[in-house]
Design an enzyme around this catalytic site. Structure first.
Site, mmCIF file in Angstrom:
data_model
loop_
_atom_site.group_PDB
_atom_site.id
_atom_site.type_symbol
_atom_site.label_atom_id
_atom_site.label_comp_id
_atom_site.label_asym_id
_atom_site.label_seq_id
_atom_site.Cartn_x
_atom_site.Cartn_y
_atom_site.Cartn_z
ATOM 1 N N PHE A 54 18.666 -2.214 -29.582
ATOM 2 C CA PHE A 54 17.459 -1.456 -29.238
ATOM 3 C C PHE A 54 17.376 -0.114 -29.954
ATOM 4 C CE2 PHE A 54 18.434 -3.843 -25.152
ATOM 5 C CZ PHE A 54 17.601 -4.904 -25.477
ATOM 6 N N LYS A 66 35.757 -5.042 -32.340
ATOM 7 C CA LYS A 66 36.585 -5.640 -31.267
ATOM 8 C C LYS A 66 35.753 -6.565 -30.384
ATOM 9 C CE LYS A 66 34.929 -3.148 -27.816
ATOM 10 N NZ LYS A 66 34.369 -3.644 -26.546
ATOM 11 N N LYS A 73 23.943 -6.605 -21.309
ATOM 12 C CA LYS A 73 23.818 -7.275 -22.601
ATOM 13 C C LYS A 73 25.165 -7.422 -23.301
ATOM 14 C CE LYS A 73 19.267 -7.347 -22.617
ATOM 15 N NZ LYS A 73 18.596 -8.596 -22.381
HETATM 16 P P1 NAD Z 1 24.016 -2.822 -20.521
HETATM 17 O O1 NAD Z 1 24.816 -3.910 -21.128
HETATM 18 O O2 NAD Z 1 24.164 -2.560 -19.075
HETATM 19 O O3 NAD Z 1 22.513 -3.158 -20.936
HETATM 20 C C1 NAD Z 1 21.436 -3.038 -20.124
HETATM 21 C C2 NAD Z 1 20.574 -1.864 -20.539
HETATM 22 O O4 NAD Z 1 19.705 -2.232 -21.623
HETATM 23 C C3 NAD Z 1 19.683 -1.433 -19.390
HETATM 24 O O5 NAD Z 1 19.663 -0.035 -19.302
HETATM 25 C C4 NAD Z 1 18.331 -1.959 -19.819
HETATM 26 O O6 NAD Z 1 17.271 -1.188 -19.304
HETATM 27 C C5 NAD Z 1 18.418 -1.763 -21.310
HETATM 28 N N1 NAD Z 1 17.379 -2.505 -22.030
HETATM 29 C C6 NAD Z 1 16.993 -3.784 -21.864
HETATM 30 N N2 NAD Z 1 15.991 -4.081 -22.708
HETATM 31 C C7 NAD Z 1 15.745 -2.956 -23.419
HETATM 32 C C8 NAD Z 1 14.838 -2.621 -24.464
HETATM 33 N N3 NAD Z 1 13.974 -3.521 -24.940
HETATM 34 N N4 NAD Z 1 14.871 -1.365 -24.972
HETATM 35 C C9 NAD Z 1 15.750 -0.472 -24.522
HETATM 36 N N5 NAD Z 1 16.633 -0.720 -23.544
HETATM 37 C C10 NAD Z 1 16.633 -1.946 -23.007
HETATM 38 O O7 NAD Z 1 24.256 -1.441 -21.322
HETATM 39 P P2 NAD Z 1 25.593 -0.568 -21.382
HETATM 40 O O8 NAD Z 1 26.719 -1.243 -20.654
HETATM 41 O O9 NAD Z 1 25.222 0.807 -20.984
HETATM 42 O O10 NAD Z 1 25.977 -0.634 -22.926
HETATM 43 C C11 NAD Z 1 25.443 0.229 -23.909
HETATM 44 C C12 NAD Z 1 26.397 0.293 -25.076
HETATM 45 O O11 NAD Z 1 27.646 0.792 -24.624
HETATM 46 C C13 NAD Z 1 26.692 -1.072 -25.723
HETATM 47 O O12 NAD Z 1 26.748 -0.922 -27.120
HETATM 48 C C14 NAD Z 1 28.056 -1.432 -25.185
HETATM 49 O O13 NAD Z 1 28.824 -2.223 -26.081
HETATM 50 C C15 NAD Z 1 28.699 -0.065 -25.027
HETATM 51 N N6 NAD Z 1 29.786 -0.011 -24.025
HETATM 52 C C16 NAD Z 1 29.680 -0.633 -22.822
HETATM 53 C C17 NAD Z 1 30.735 -0.547 -21.914
HETATM 54 C C18 NAD Z 1 30.690 -1.204 -20.558
HETATM 55 O O14 NAD Z 1 31.746 -1.382 -19.938
HETATM 56 N N7 NAD Z 1 29.532 -1.563 -20.044
HETATM 57 C C19 NAD Z 1 31.856 0.202 -22.239
HETATM 58 C C20 NAD Z 1 31.926 0.834 -23.462
HETATM 59 C C21 NAD Z 1 30.876 0.717 -24.351
HETATM 60 P P1 13P Z 2 32.248 -5.638 -22.969
HETATM 61 O O1 13P Z 2 30.874 -5.307 -23.517
HETATM 62 O O2 13P Z 2 32.817 -6.905 -23.543
HETATM 63 O O3 13P Z 2 32.264 -5.619 -21.469
HETATM 64 O O4 13P Z 2 33.214 -4.469 -23.439
HETATM 65 C C1 13P Z 2 33.112 -3.225 -22.829
HETATM 66 C C2 13P Z 2 33.790 -2.195 -23.658
HETATM 67 O O5 13P Z 2 33.329 -1.878 -24.732
HETATM 68 C C3 13P Z 2 35.038 -1.603 -23.132
HETATM 69 O O6 13P Z 2 35.454 -0.511 -23.901
#
Ligand code: NAD
Ligand code: 13P
Length: 352
Positions: free
Chosen positions: A98, A206, A299
């Site tokens: 996004f 990763k 996602k």
């Molecule tokens: P998520 O996986 O919870 O995704 C859902 C989010 O996407 C919601 O806020 C939703 O509103 C939004 N969304 C859906 N459609 C959309 C659109 N069309 N435009 C904009 N937003 C939209 O998100 P997250 O866990 O916050 O992950 C964000 C980033 O952080 C990712 O790159 C992920 O790899 C990274 N990350 C996640 C984690 C974790 O444990 N969740 C940890 C470290 C890093």
């Molecule tokens: P997942 O998106 O596979 O849950 O990984 C989360 C993450 O990036 C942990 O650092």
């Protein structure tokens, strides 16, 4: 005043935890305004209430981080331009697919003196080649962009369990230190390294290895196989990163963003979980279907990243060098069956 104002662009699972962490620090540190704005991609909940209203009413992201209070100084805002208007510190944390649209919407709407940091794990691949998300932000918005990556499963951090993270920066150490101050807490230990591409590629790649680890789990191949996949994956992560950016440092792979994030994601992440289900179903149910059924709106990044990496490998004639990355993609698109994840040993990688 000279105080910094922080806006978090994104409010998913990790976005909500990041806003909570930051908000706990802005309350304590004099150099930041207390309030943290959090942009919400608006949606209607089953109750009919808007998500942003529900977050502000309950002080909780009831959809993406239920049961966790964000802190009263975290304010949800569904209007992107309004959310960033006054901020000089922008934290980007949405699923990476996004970010191009968000940057397009933000162009011309941010402060000229703004600094950015990306927590998005992913990259974008176009005809011109690959571009990391921090580079996309920098180029589209004309601002400096650091990254923060690490072994950071969001729900565990929300519970206050100890973890570490890595800030990657290009050349401005003072700004990296400001980001460390904003994120660091007794339970969340942050350090900075001068290797923005290395840190971001670790966090991005990763997720592809975690898909492979999930296949191994789904096929019940055991711990040795999973460890082998992680080792081979780490080696491909390092080789791919250095081919794309020769400046990437070996030491970065030993930071939280490297080996530690690889381990936690292969043990407890969403990519692993959905890939396990994919293999258990013999590849008969698509990742999209499993993602929406299992993740409640969250996602996956790994399947898309595997495709993006594959495009780079095929364009550059590197497919033979990266049997694990290649195989993950070929399994995800149904060209190979999940057991192929351990069947490429005849294509020995040509690097050490
Ligand atoms: P998520 O996986 O919870 O995704 C859902 C989010 O996407 C919601 O806020 C939703 O509103 C939004 N969304 C859906 N459609 C959309 C659109 N069309 N435009 C904009 N937003 C939209 O998100 P997250 O866990 O916050 O992950 C964000 C980033 O952080 C990712 O790159 C992920 O790899 C990274 N990350 C996640 C984690 C974790 O444990 N969740 C940890 C470290 C890093
Ligand atoms: P997942 O998106 O596979 O849950 O990984 C989360 C993450 O990036 C942990 O650092």
């Amino acid at each position: 005043s000279g105080k910094s104002r922080v806006t978090v662009v994104g409010s998913g699972n990790w976005g909500s935890v990041a806003a909570k962490l930051i908000g706990s620090n802005t309350l304590k540190l004099d150099s930041f305004h207390d309030e943290v704005r959090m942009w919400v991609f608006e949606e209607k909940l089953p109750s009919g209430e808007k998500l942003s209203d529900a977050i502000n009413r309950a002080n909780e992201n009831v959809k993406y981080l239920p049961g966790v209070k964000l802190g009263k100084n975290v304010v949800a805002d569904p209007d992107l331009a309004h959310a960033v208007k006054d901020a000089n510190m922008l934290v980007f944390v949405t699923p990476h697919q996004f970010m191009e649209g968000i940057c397009r919407d933000l162009a011309g709407k941010i402060r000229k003196d703004a600094q950015a940091i990306s927590l998005c794990k992913g990259m974008e691949v176009k005809k011109e080649g690959p571009r990391m998300i921090s580079a996309l932000i920098s180029e589209k918005l004309g601002i400096n962009c650091c990254v923060l990556m690490g072994a950071n499963i969001a729900n565990e951090i929300a519970d206050g369990k100890f973890s570490e993270a890595t800030v990657g920066y290009r050349d401005n150490k003072e700004i990296a230190e400001e980001w460390v101050r904003l994120f660091n807490t007794p339970c969340f230990m942050v350090s900075a390294v001068q290797d923005v591409e290395g840190v971001e590629l670790c966090g991005t790649l990763k997720n592809v290895v975690a898909i492979a680890a999930g296949f191994v789990d789904g096929l019940e191949m055991g711990n040795n196989t999973k460890a082998a996949i992680m080792r081979i994956g780490l080696r491909e992560m390092k080789a791919f990163s250095k081919l794309l950016f020769p400046s990437v440092k070996d030491s970065t792979f030993f930071e939280s963003c490297g080996v530690a994030d690889l381990i936690t994601t292969c043990l407890g992440g969403r990519n692993r979980k959905v890939a396990e289900a994919y293999a258990k179903n013999g590849g008969k149910r698509s990742f999209d279907e499993l993602e929406s059924e299992m993740l409640g709106g969250q996602k996956l990044q790994g399947v898309m990243t595997a495709r993006e990496v594959y495009e780079v490998l095929s364009h550059r004639g590197w497919l033979e060098l990266f049997p694990l990355f290649r195989t993950v993609h070929e399994i995800c698109v149904g060209q190979l069956q999940p057991p192929a994840i351990v069947e490429y040993s005849e294509h020995q990688p040509k690097f050490n």
